[in-house]
Design an enzyme around this catalytic site. Structure first.
Site, mmCIF file in Angstrom:
data_model
loop_
_atom_site.group_PDB
_atom_site.id
_atom_site.type_symbol
_atom_site.label_atom_id
_atom_site.label_comp_id
_atom_site.label_asym_id
_atom_site.label_seq_id
_atom_site.Cartn_x
_atom_site.Cartn_y
_atom_site.Cartn_z
ATOM 1 N N ALA A 422 42.409 22.036 42.918
ATOM 2 C CA ALA A 422 41.284 21.369 43.570
ATOM 3 C C ALA A 422 40.430 20.608 42.559
ATOM 4 O O ALA A 422 40.184 19.400 42.710
ATOM 5 C CB ALA A 422 40.441 22.397 44.327
ATOM 6 N N ASP A 450 52.276 25.245 39.159
ATOM 7 C CA ASP A 450 52.293 25.623 40.572
ATOM 8 C C ASP A 450 52.867 24.518 41.447
ATOM 9 O O ASP A 450 52.824 23.335 41.102
ATOM 10 C CB ASP A 450 50.879 25.954 41.050
ATOM 11 C CG ASP A 450 50.383 27.286 40.514
ATOM 12 O OD1 ASP A 450 51.230 28.062 40.020
ATOM 13 O OD2 ASP A 450 49.178 27.550 40.583
ATOM 14 N N CYS A 578 38.943 58.828 43.848
ATOM 15 C CA CYS A 578 38.778 59.862 44.879
ATOM 16 C C CYS A 578 38.300 59.251 46.191
ATOM 17 O O CYS A 578 38.651 59.739 47.278
ATOM 18 C CB CYS A 578 37.829 60.951 44.400
ATOM 19 S SG CYS A 578 36.163 60.380 44.027
#
EC number: 6.2.1.45
Length: 992
Positions: A422, A450, A578
């Site tokens: 972009a 890319d 956790c």
């Protein structure tokens, strides 16, 4: 031609607009999809605005500019070429704009610009329009409720979302039952709210009257508490609850304010500029009305007339402005010019204002905005007006500001652009308009590995649907060659990632030939690497980035500023293990858990199988490492034996068992360890605060989310083995029998983040698993297909699986589910993006590039910038000066080093620093290789001292120095003449 108003809305193409949707949201996009926009004037600024609006996806765009194309238009109008000269601007521009977005029809308004023809548009944007016409249209639009954007006024503006930031929410620890009703949040989480905001509540136990009630206005008590008013008649608060910020609409009046203006300040270092420029632009309009043209470039007589007009307008004002003659004259000198970077800045800004007018999202500019970059002008500009006179060139607009000699400097500049996404596309467009690198010495290098995806088309405007799947760098180079044929043969295209592995491509000769590097990257690691290369080769670096409506720019100048890596953002806050495993309380937790589950089911086991089948020592090395060896070997065993499918039926059965394991059995085990009525040692309920008590899920084949998990999991499991079929999943599910789960005693569950659960596995147990595995030689050539996560392919089940897996876990814990769109955003770590911000930021970068080309020498000349178009906010500051250190009497910075020619022996090297700099080298390294240290003794020490440093590096690293490496980078620890340890620069030792 008139556009009839309509409320019809096309379905939002999430594949195209995905990054923009995370900025604007679906509701704003729908409003934009029913808005018809008229843009008047199609020189550079008009087409820049139109480009950004078409990419954004409004209902329609109509153009009005019947004037004929002139060669000077080519300075900034990137959709025009020399063959268009003599044709009307709107007729040649319309079809090229239409190519940007198939969903946005682009038409032309014929005839005169009358009030009757403009009454059916929701937003009207004027550029290149006389002030008298602006005022006339302003009066009409004001009276008819049409949003008007120019230099003057608009109608009242209702803002549904001022900032565009996600609504704040948080967990509640307590609510007092009193007249002030104090809400207290959990100790570790600030609420982030402000006085006068509104909140709603859910999941409260004991004061249920607040759940889903009308939004309540708050008063801040402290960072962890706020008042919601009288709660004395409510029940007693027991536990739980979540508050959520509710954004209230805001109405902003706009009035005719030419003589009493309100300014949005663009640069607080130039606080007195807006008032002067407000008068100066009126003077320019008056001059044009009198003479029929702008002042001649750098013409002293015309500049004096503009200055006098400015002072005349100032005398008519109730509040007088202090006029700086130099600033007003500079405005006059370059008024006839047309600069692509300035067009990009204002075009991106105005286009965002159009989108605000369509959607009601974000705060508009109130009411005048002026921006200048006079510091971009080179020092000691030539005084001869002929230097700036038109010469029938496409660069006449730029020459009018900078002069012919500076244009020659621009054309002979040598630039490296890293990234063609972009920001890269917008950068290349600006460079093509500027003529950067088009001279005999000039060059532009582009690299990007890319390929183009559909989602890129919404903001990477050099690409078209037919380019999907092609290389970005090649398509970008081809696109700007059409915009400016002078760039043909002046662009070198690469498809290489920048990094140590490509230093044979981007080698010493390559970097030494450059004048500047511009990053257009989307990851920090690559940015830091390029920063190190620029520091090493002492090249200026232009850095920038965007995040939705936010953008930033940074200038790195050798021997002047700090480098990009000198400062960095704090690390991203991670979710405690956790919490992920057992105690989620937000949808972000369940999405991350599902993302980890995706890797653990469909990628990691297959990779381990392939390692087992291809590497003879894999099993032994795994057992020696310990740790999760049992898990790795069990994964291999399950993948090759227990879970290996022989038909798609097995994949469905496997998926059904995984459902039972994760959403029923594991939850039952957790509740067996910690029942819902558990009490901690301190006497408080275990399931309180951020801990939510879960509930097992009973599988229902008719439930869409349950079925989605089975379909996606079965197909991804089948993909691992080269199969895929969803035709009869429901039929097979009816035949799957799941055994009843029995909780186990002695199972340990991690409760605290710093708690460690010891997993001691006997080696004999691991050997039993190994003996169950098939010998690799018995299945030669057999390999599994690891699933590599790809967020933008809507047919591969990746996001669908993560959405289903996350929402099922959310249902376990009573967390509100997220749709596929939100899940994709979080799981894919998508960076929100919109074309308007990108255009503006690249314009700012190119204004800094002018300064580098002009060889600006002082820190005050440069600007780092931060912009938020939603608020809107502009912040500019001088770059941070390079930090300095000292040894003996010598001062040095990150730009300094010791340059040594010739491949010295180690002893010669040590002697050089002892004799020339009074420094005792105590340690010497090259990369990760330690070449010398003061504690190295005996024969090895003497052998090394007599070796050439290049030979020593190869000996210690056990690798040859690549032929493209001309110099070694050496780092030293040294003692000064007083025996004190001091920091010194690194050493560049030229060996070839």
């Amino acid at each position: 031609m008139e556009i009839e108003p309509t409320t019809e809305q096309h379905e939002i193409d999430e594949g195209l607009y995905s990054r923009q949707l995370y900025v604007l949201g679906h509701e704003a996009m729908r409003k934009m999809g029913s808005s018809n926009i008229l843009i008047v004037g199609l020189k550079g600024l008009g087409v820049e605005i139109a480009k950004n609006i078409v990419l954004a996806g409004v209902k329609s765009v109509t153009l009005y500019d019947p004037e004929t194309v002139k060669i000077a238009d080519l300075a900034t109008q990137f959709f025009l070429c020399e063959e268009d000269i003599g044709k009307s601007r709107d007729s040649v521009t319309a079809p090229r704009l239409a190519e940007l977005n198939q969903y946005v029809p682009v038409s032309i308004l014929k005839g005169e610009l009358t009030n009757d023809k403009i009454r059916n548009y929701q937003v009207i944007v004027l550029t290149e329009t006389p002030l008298t016409k602006q005022l006339e249209i302003n009066d009409f639009t004001h009276a008819n409720g049409i949003h008007f954007i120019s230099t003057d006024v608009r109608e009242n503006f209702v803002i549904s979302d001022v900032t565009g930031e996600n609504s704040l929410s948080g967990m509640i620890a307590a609510i007092s039952k009193e007249e002030d009703g104090i809400v207290t949040c959990l100790d570790d989480t600030r609420h982030g709210l402000e006085d006068g905001e509104y909140v709603t509540f859910t999941e409260i136990k004991g004061m249920e009257e607040l759940n889903d009630s009308e939004p309540r206005k708050i008063k801040i008590i402290g960072p962890y508490s706020f008042s919601i008013g009288d709660t004395s008649n409510f029940g007693n608060y027991i536990t739980g609850g979540i508050f959520t910020q509710v954004k209230q609409p805001k109405t902003l009046p706009f009035v005719k304010s030419l003589t009493k203006p309100e300014f949005l300040v663009s640069d607080y270092g130039k606080f007195n500029r807006p008032g002067q420029l407000h008068l100066g632009f009126q003077a320019l309009q008056s001059f044009v009305g009198k003479h029929g043209s702008f002042p001649r470039p750098h013409h002293e007589g015309d500049a004096e007339e503009i200055l006098q007009l400015t002072k005349d307008f100032n005398e008519q004002c109730e509040e007088k402005t202090e006029i700086d003659d130099k600033i007003i004259k500079q405005l006059a000198y370059g008024a006839a010019g047309d600069l692509s970077p300035m067009v990009a800045v204002i075009g991106g800004l105005v286009a965002q204002e159009v989108l605000k007018a369509c959607s009601g999202k974000f705060h508009p500019i109130h009411q005048f905005f002026y921006f200048d970059s006079l510091e971009s002008l080179p020092d000691n500009l030539p005084q001869n007006p002929e230097e700036y006179a038109p010469c029938n060139s496409r660069y006449d607009g730029q020459i009018a500001v900078f002069g012919k000699q500076f244009q020659d400097n621009i054309s002979n500049f040598r630039q490296f652009l890293v990234g063609a996404g972009a920001i890269g596309c917008e950068m290349l467009k600006n460079w093509a308009m500027m003529g950067l690198g088009t001279g005999s010495r000039g060059i532009i290098h582009i690299t990007d590995m890319d390929t183009i995806e559909k989602s890129n088309l919404n903001r990477q405007f050099l690409f078209r649907p037919l380019d999907v799947g092609k290389l970005k760098s090649e398509c970008a180079a081809s696109a700007i060659a059409k915009m400016n044929p002078h760039t043909v043969s002046k662009i070198n295209v690469y498809q290489d990632r920048v990094g140590p592995e490509t230093e044979n491509v981007f080698n010493d000769d390559f970097f030494e030939s450059l004048d500047c590097v511009t990053n257009a990257l989307d990851n920090v690691d690559a940015r830091k690497y390029m920063d190190r290369r620029c520091v090493y080769f002492r090249k200026p670096l232009l850095e920038s980035g965007t995040l939705g409506t936010k953008g930033n720019t940074q200038v790195v100048i050798p021997y002047l500023t700090e480098s990009y890596s000198s400062s960095q953002d704090p690390p991203e806050k991670s979710i405690p293990i956790c919490t992920l495993k057992n105690f989620p309380n937000a949808i972000e937790h369940t999405i991350q858990w599902a993302r980890d589950l995706f890797e653990g089911l469909f990628k990691i086991p297959s990779e381990n199988v392939n390692l087992y089948l291809s590497q003879p020592n894999f099993v032994e090395s795994t057992i020696k490492q310990g740790g999760n060896a049992k898990e790795v070997l069990e994964n291999i065993s399950n993948s090759l034996v227990a879970d290996k499918p022989y038909s798609f039926d097995h994949c469905v059965k496997w998926a059904r068992f995984k459902f039972e394991e994760h959403y029923n059995n594991n939850i039952q085990q957790l509740l067996f360890n910690f029942p819902k009525d558990s009490i901690t040692s301190s006497g408080t309920p275990f399931w309180s605060g951020p801990k939510r008590a879960p509930d097992p899920i009973v599988f229902d084949p008719e439930n869409e989310i349950h079925l989605e998990f089975i379909i996606t999991a079965a197909n991804l499991h089948a993909f691992n083995y080269g199969e895929s079929n969803i035709d009869y999943v429901k039929k097979i599910l009816k035949e799957v029998s799941v055994p009843k789960f029995i909780p186990k005693s002695g199972v340990k569950i991690q409760v605290q983040e710093n708690e460690t659960i010891q997993q001691n596995t006997d080696e004999s147990e691991l050997r039993k698993i190994v003996h169950s595995l098939p010998e690799p030689s018995s299945i030669p050539g057999y390999r599994l297909n690891p699933v590599v996560f790809e967020k933008d392919d809507d047919t591969n089940y990746h996001i669908d699986f993560i959405t289903a897996a996350s929402n099922l876990r959310a249902m376990n814990y009573g967390i509100q589910c997220a749709d596929r769109h939100k899940t994709k955003f979080i799981a894919g770590k998508i960076i929100p993006a919109i074309a308007t911000t990108t255009a503006l930021i690249t314009g700012l970068v190119c204004l800094e590039l002018y300064k580098i080309i002009g060889n600006k020498k002082t820190l005050e000349d440069y600007r780092n910038g931060f912009v938020n178009l939603a608020l809107p906010f502009f912040g500019f500051s001088e770059p941070v000066a390079m930090p300095k250190a000292k040894y003996h009497e010598s001062e040095w910075s990150l730009w300094d080093r010791f340059d040594i020619e010739g491949d010295l022996t180690l002893q010669e090297f040590l002697n050089y620093f002892a004799n020339n700099h009074e420094l005792e080298v105590t340690m010497l390294s090259c990369g990760v290789s330690m070449l010398y240290s003061f504690f190295l003794q005996g024969k090895r020490r003497e052998e090394r001292k007599n070796m050439k440093l290049s030979q020593l590096v190869e000996t210690v690293s056990k690798k040859p120095i690549p032929p493209h490496v001309k110099a070694l980078t050496l780092e030293m620890c040294v003692n000064d003449r007083n025996g004190e340890d001091v920091e010194v620069p690194y050493v560049r030792l030229v060996i070839r």
